[in-house]
Structure formats: structure tokens, C-alpha cells
Enzyme design. Sequence first.
Site, mmCIF file in Angstrom:
data_model
loop_
_atom_site.group_PDB
_atom_site.id
_atom_site.type_symbol
_atom_site.label_atom_id
_atom_site.label_comp_id
_atom_site.label_asym_id
_atom_site.label_seq_id
_atom_site.Cartn_x
_atom_site.Cartn_y
_atom_site.Cartn_z
ATOM 1 N N ALA A 29 26.273 -24.446 88.735
ATOM 2 C CA ALA A 29 26.424 -25.727 89.460
ATOM 3 C C ALA A 29 26.212 -24.890 91.376
ATOM 4 O O ALA A 29 26.766 -24.091 91.651
ATOM 5 C CB ALA A 29 27.261 -26.861 90.199
ATOM 6 N N VAL A 71 22.716 -26.458 86.279
ATOM 7 C CA VAL A 71 22.013 -26.307 85.879
ATOM 8 C C VAL A 71 22.250 -26.721 83.570
ATOM 9 O O VAL A 71 23.462 -26.408 84.267
ATOM 10 C CB VAL A 71 21.576 -24.606 85.681
ATOM 11 N N ASP A 78 14.909 -13.956 97.585
ATOM 12 C CA ASP A 78 16.700 -13.787 97.122
ATOM 13 C C ASP A 78 17.359 -13.795 96.506
ATOM 14 O O ASP A 78 17.443 -13.661 95.744
ATOM 15 C CB ASP A 78 16.498 -15.138 96.954
#
Length: 778
Positions: free
Chosen positions: A257, A263, A407
Amino acid sequence: MAQVVAQMALQKPFSGECVSVKGIPRLEPIRRPLRLNVRAVATKSSSGVITAAEKEVTRNRSMRVGEMAEEMKRVRAQMEEDEQLSSLMRGLRGQNLSDNQFATSDTKLRLVEVDGSGADGEEKLPLIYDPVTIAAYWGKKPGAVATRIAQLLGVAGGFLSGIAMDIITKKVKENEVKRAIELREIVTSLGPAYIKLGQALSIRPDILSPSAMTELQKLCDKVPSFPNDIAMALIEEELGKPWQEIYSELSPSPIAAASLGQVYKGRLLETGEVVAVKVQRPYVLETVTVDLFIIRKLGVALRRFPQIATDVVGLVDEWAARFFEELDYINEGENGTRFAEQMKVDLPQVVVAKTYTKYTSRRVLTTEWIEGEKLSQSTASDVGDLVNVGVICYLKQLLDTGFFHADPHPGNLIRTPDGKLAILDFGLMTQITDQQKYGMIEAISHLIHRDYEAIVEDFVKLDFIPEGVNLSPIMPVLAKVFDQALEGGGAKNINFQELAADLAQITFDYPFRIPPYFALIIRAIGVLEGIALVGNPDFAIVDEAYPYIAQRLLTDNSPRLRKALRYTIYGKSGVFDADRFIDVLEAFETFAAAAKSGGGGELQGNMASYGLVPAGNIQWPSPTLQNRRVQTRTALLFIFSEQGEFFREFILDEVVKGIDAVSREQLARVMVGLGIDRLRPVLSVVPIPGLRPFVLVPTVTPEDETVLNNVRRIVAFLSVGTSSSRSISEGGDLQIMEVVQELLPVLPSVATQLVPEIANRLVSRIVARTLRELAISF
């Protein structure tokens, strides 16, 4: 270069303001006059001609990449001894992140539960960042805005009162770690916007103390999950069907989370494929936009104070536009597909999860499930190879495709069971322009030659320095910084306190800044370096990055990179540098080997085949030669490959000069052996027009000696493994026929196209020199 420039991020931006989080002090840079002792940089004389002395200075100042890598390792070792620098490096590498998939159970996430979908004809919140529309929406909901402000103050109230008490009781330093932990917990509880902001601040020692940075670096976007029934209802709302009609199974609870969503692991009903299903958290858009509205209002108010030079509104708008991209899962899926397409030909060993567009919407993303372990936690023997693949992958994004994965924290880099590198999460991407791509390669070339005047100009192109700024005062300051960082003798000769103060002075006195795209680059390099250092303490990013740059220089046909290649080998002086020539080819060989890692060779990736000549392209003069075992360098094969066409043309003049010098050297020896040199005294007494002594016995000039030495070294490098290379490396004479005989089996048919061109140039050179000498004789 990135490590040296990264140190500039440690300093306060050029506003001249000293900023700190309330009660969490930062280290102030030392304000003092710079004590410059900059060595002379070779420049053109008033006549526009570079003198021999200046050429020698420039040649002595350049360095080989291996030397630079060793210096950077020693610099890194000393940086780790400084608390502030060490904290920054740990944050860049992602080494302070928690491996937990969820936040602690006592963490609470505060969201604004207001429907922003525009029900009942109300104005909707935009799905693409638009501050005007956002302001219009929340301007009609003053109660909700006031509630959020009260919520923010309520959460932060205890923290602020604690800071005030620390100041009153003079216990700021004593309670510094405690307050930093409180700050991290507060940031986590305030939701997505503040979590992302905290992550951005976690590598800003100009704003936070090392302790605060360390705590915020633990923000890995992990928060409590939201109820499953809400997630299942959102799937039905977004995809138009109950989840049971799309997936044959879903995990009973989320496996991870984050602030934006959670997910689940599932299986498609239609095909039976195992998938990952990401569901966006409810009220994320509402919470993010109201926070942006409040922060932007604060920024507008701060514009009234001229002493605050930072444009908060501009920074918020730039950051928010990128943040909104992460809120659209359709965009994330398209990014992943585009990224996979860009990698599959050159780097098929890089795995990207397939996106199932049929089962993807703005708030639900269905992708292929990828098994594996985090690269940072893997103990497999091939982790080092996969790090090399990762470096190549990120450099390809940075310097080739321009579509950059922004990222790259350790959780997004996975080692698959079959030894490939999987990259996850494409919600946040950034575009690198051609100006930035080529500018970074050019800057590396200039840095190697310590051409600081050109480096300052590169900084303008790369947006470190605004256009129109007077560069003259900046050049000697940066020259000192780079000279200290790259000087022979290693980090022991660097005074880091003075170096940091010099960098601080630059940012105070000149409008030097770290552009956002470069901060992302530093973060990506830091993460890869952090993973590599776990298994290989001697890892140097320079060693891994320069091979890719060499490959780009050798294979890219853009005018700017061809010019950069010439500069890399000839430098500012315009004199051929055999060391640099060999350096580039060695780096290319290193790249070719690294590109085969992670299964690249078996998967026949384009980059893994660089420098290879198909067997069918080689014409063997005889069966005897065909059966001879010759150790052939990748560099030699590349030179005679189709990809090396430009490079062959590039070095053709040097080849001709080498053949000319060698032939005259050999002819001079023959003449001496025949005793013709004994005619010199006679010809000196009885001069015959047109028959000067050096016409009969060729003279080997100092320039020829330099060319001959370059030829010996280059041939020794290219013919490694042959008897010729051994004799040359041991200082023996250069035997042209022996070298040709040794290398003949590996020359492809393209060599036959070069012979006439070389012969024509050689004849032209000999005729021109002979006519010049005859003219002097008469």
C-alpha cells in the site's frame, strides 16, 4: 562530474536567504573571500594561434577516465567521513528506506473526503493540473478548505509547541532526533502531497539538518491500506464490471500500500495470466488539490515580501504538473509500454511489465505480474552484472531516448528468477531534451580535458546558469573546485571544508542552480551506486558510465557528437592524443561486454552486438589464414565494421601520417644500410640543385617521432595477443609487414575500400612534401 556537481546541491540556492525548518537548524555555509590558486588554462594568443607551450599545458591537464574513476572513489571515501555528506549519499542511494510494504499500524492517513467528481452539475476537479480550475472549485468550498487548514494545524500543533519549548529550554540539539521522527510521522499522516514533498526535502541539507534528512529519507510512500470493499467497488466503477467477471482470483488483502493506491495479486479470468492490480486510494484527487490550493495561496502571499527570492508558486506549479501525471493510471500504463518498446531492441534483458489496457482506467491499473526479488536485497552472483545493465539502461534513457524513469528507488529494480533486470512503476517520467542530452556528453569531454571555459558554457546550455549571465567571474571559481576534486594525489589533498565553502560562495555570489531534471539524474545514479556498493566496495560510476558515453560518441552520427568525439581525442590543442584514442576504444570494449550481461548476448540485443563483424563479411586470402587463431579485439572489429565507418574516416589522416612516417623511417634505414648517408659531406661541399641530402636520405622529424610512437602504441593495442603486440609493448621496432600479416585474417572486406583512399591521400601527402622540399632546395 555528477558527484562533484551533486555537492553543489548541499548549498543554499542563490537567493542568499538562510532557510530552516522551524527548530531544526541547518549548517550555515562559511562566508569568506575565495582564495584562488587556479592553474593557467590554455587559451589562444592574441594572434589566435595556440602556442606549443599552451598545447603542452592542455595535454598535461587532461586525464584518462581510469584516473578520474580512482580519484572519484577516493573523493567518495572522504565524503562518507562527513556526517552531512554521508547522510545525503545514503538518501540518494535509498539506503535509509524501510523494506516494509506497509506503514506501522498506528499511522493514520488524513484525507479530505469531499466528492470532486462534479455531481449535480457542480464544477469538476481537473484531471490535468490546472491551478485556475482548482482555485475556482475550492473557492466555492470555503468550509472544506477551512476544515483542512484546521486539520493541518491540529496535526502540526504538538510538533510546533514542542519546537517552541525546545527553543525556550535550549534543548534544540538534544531533542533534534525526536523532533525529526515526529516530523516524519506528521508528514506521513497528512497524505500524498506532503509525503511527496517530504521525499523531495529529504535530500536538501540546505533546508534540513542531517537528522531530519535521515528520518524523511525513510519515507517510502508506505501507508496503511484502505478497506477491500472500497477497492472492489472502485474496480467495478472504473471497469464497468464486478471484479469477479474480470479476475478469476484476487489476493484477499493488498500485498503493498502506498499513498496513492494499493496493489493486489490476481489472475485474469479471460487468459489465466497472473497480474498485478493497482487500485487508487479514494479522495486522493480531492486531498491533493486542496493541499496544492492552500500551498499556492501561501506562495502568492509570500510574493509580497521581496526578501524571499524563491518563487514558491512557480515551484508548486512545476511540481504539481508532474504529480498529476502519477494520478492517471492510463498514463502510467502508456509510459510503461513506451519504455518497453524503447528497450526491447537494444536491451532485451530489461523487463517491463505488460499493461493490459482492456483492464486499465484512470484509477485502476492491470499489469503483468513479475516474480523476483529486489536487486538491492539479492545475493545472486550476477547482481553486479545487472547493476551494469541498469547503468546502461538509465544512460540510454538519459542520453538517447530522452524518456527518463524519474522514480528509481530500490523497490522499483527487481532481479527476475532468470537473471534479468525488471523495472517497475512508470507513473513519474521526465523528458530530457536534445540540448540536455548532447550537452551532458560535451560536458564530460570538456571535464576530461579540464577545459573549464567550455564547462562554464556547458552549464549555461544545461540550465545550471541562466542565459545572459557574465561568465568571466564564474570560470576561475569552478576551475578551482574541479581542480581540487580531480587533482592528482586523491582525496587526501582535498580540503572538504574549503571546497564546501567555495561551492557555497558560488551559489551565493552567482545564479548557479541545480535544475530539476539533473536532481533526478543524481538520484538515479545514487540508487544504482548504492546497490552496487553492497557487493563491490570498489564500484565507480565513472567506470560504468563512460563506456556508454564512448559508445554514443563512436556510433551516433549527429554533428554535435561527432564534434565531441573529435574534441575528446584531439582536445582543445588540436593535437592527436593516442592515450585518449585508446581510452575511447577501451571504454567501447567495456560497454560491449557489459551489454551482454543479464542475458543480452543470448537475446541478441543490438547493443550486445556492437563491434561484432558477421563471419560472412570477412574475406580470407587463403585457407591457411582462415584457420589461424588470432585474438581479435572488439575495438578492431568495430573499426572495420559498418558502424565504424565515420570513425574510420575520422582517423584516416592519422593513418596516412603514420604510414608516411613509418615508410620514411624504413627508407632512411635502407639508405643508411646502403651507405648513401656517407654522401652528405660531398653534397655539402659540392651542392647540386635539387639534390639536397635530406632528399636522398629522408629525415625523421620530431613530429614524425611522435606519430611513430602513436602508431606503435595504437597497433600494439589493436593487435593484442599477437607476436607483434608483444614486441611493440616490449619496446621493439615496428615491423610493418609482420603486423599486416598478423592482422590480415581479421580485416573484413571493407578494408579493400580503404586501401585506394589511403593510397591517394598518401601519394598527395608525399607529392606535396616533395614539391615543398624541392622549392626550398632551389
